[in-house]
Scaffold this active site. Sequence first.
Site: not given
Length: 532
Positions: A192, A249-250, A253-254, A273, A310, A399
């Site tokens: 994606k 990503g965030s 989202g993860g 991650e 990151c 973060e």
Amino acid sequence: MTATISATARLTGQMIIAGAYVRGTGTEIRAFDPAAGRTLDPAYPHGDGTHADAACAAAADAFAAYRATTSEQRAQFLDAIAANIEAISEPLVDRAVAESGLPRARITGEVGRTTGQLRLFASVLREGSWNGARIDPAMPERTPLPRPDIRQRFVPLGPVAVFSASNFPLAFSVAGGDTASALAAGCPVVVKGHDAHPGTSELVGRAITDAVASSGLPAGTFSLLFGSGPGLGTELVSDPRIKAVGFTGSRSGGLALVAAAAARPEPIPVYAEMSSINPVFLLDGALDSRGGDLGRAFVGSLTMGSGQFCTNPGLVIAIDGPGLDAFVAAAAEALVAAPATPMLTPTIAQNYATGVEALSQSAELVARGLPPERETACHAALFTTDAPTFLASEELQAEVFGSSSLIVRCADADQMRAVAQRIEGQLTATVHADESDLEDAARLLPLLELKAGRILFDGWPTGVEVSHAMVHGGPFPATSDSRTTSVGARAIERYLRPVCYQNLPKSLLPSAIADGNPDRLWRRIDGRLTQD
Ligand code: NAP
């Protein structure tokens, strides 16, 4: 390796499903040039569930033939992708610079990192220990029970869904580390693409598609989709033909993808991650001897790439004193001269501004960078607080993606260790130490091993070497599975599982564990590594 890619620069705005170019039917998205403040053609209409279904069906169809390829065939395939990417590097760099606002030198470096990763996995395949070959020879005479012939090797999990990262439009996107490691393992991949860089994604998608064809592989080995995360993205993760997920990503989202994967009738692993603030511990001796130099170097790491790494150093921990004062003064002086550079997307810039605003409610401002001319630029920020305040606050650990950092002033070494114990899981932990600090560093080290995937001395966490010993992982929330890495050779292990073969007829044994060692692998025979 000769490149096999066809004409390059004209973008079509289409997805690629098993070699076929397909126009989506949903919301049209366009890339945004954050440096120029304008949208870019062409439009990329989003795909939907039917496209996810078609890509997963093709990947499942391709799996049997793709996993039956030899290591050498897959190595040549990865080499072919790398060559195809190099053949289009000029238009690719142009487009990725426009879509990301990142400097040309950084993007050029990222092309090299991407092709380097592909070739690293080709070398891993050729070296062969990824097979994990083990043989426990039969002991028919053993008493009271004979031992059967037991052999083990790794096999690929099946089709993998990869979610591209916004902050690495090449090295962690369509042909990035997740895709390269999954393809190396023998898994077809459905990507994606990230809405922030669809043109870059299409160019790289074509490079992979051409390599699939020229390598004689089944077309379903690779597909590239565009679509909404909660929509098409969740459908991909929920599709029973997908057997693992790679994501960068965030945290939100993860975690959404981890939840979707766990809710399936057949749950699958998600290697996400996510969030890390990468603490930097400045020990007394280092601060006393070079506090000013450390402050200037810290700002270099903090502001690189608008802090959109990151591994950005979002937390600095040190004991109060003149050395720390010198560090803070030098860092503040460097930061006020730091230009505001573009952020990847307006949403990321907005998230950054919100995060900085939240920090400013609970911590004291030390300095800000030069003010931005555009809203989408990163206005760097440095804050400070004391250890008791930090220890009592969850918000101060969140973060803030961008060039923002927090200095935690400790009264003594015990407080410093208390902070180390309190922080969440991290991708990295950094220590700056002189010879006189080594005893303190030794006491810190066991705490950091429990918190981080990579511990580094006398450097800065930004900049991740792609190599055999690298770990880019760490306890939650740095990742959803701390046992692995998403960068470096071991990333292939995420997409493999061991199979044990007991008393198999010799003619049926896979070559990796066959008698006579036809693949010339290093194998563990009766517990001992040997190439015999
Ligand atoms: P993101 O919002 O997590 O999006 C990454 C991918 O996941 C996109 O394809 C997105 O699709 C999808 N996704 C997001 N939420 C989802 C959900 N609930 N269900 C299913 N799929 C979902 O990350 P981003 O767009 O790169 O940046 C947003 C923020 O993430 C940043 O401001 C930053 O805070 C953080 N971030 C952190 C890192 C890191 O390395 N720590 C890296 C990048 C970003 P859609 O685009 O359709 O939402």
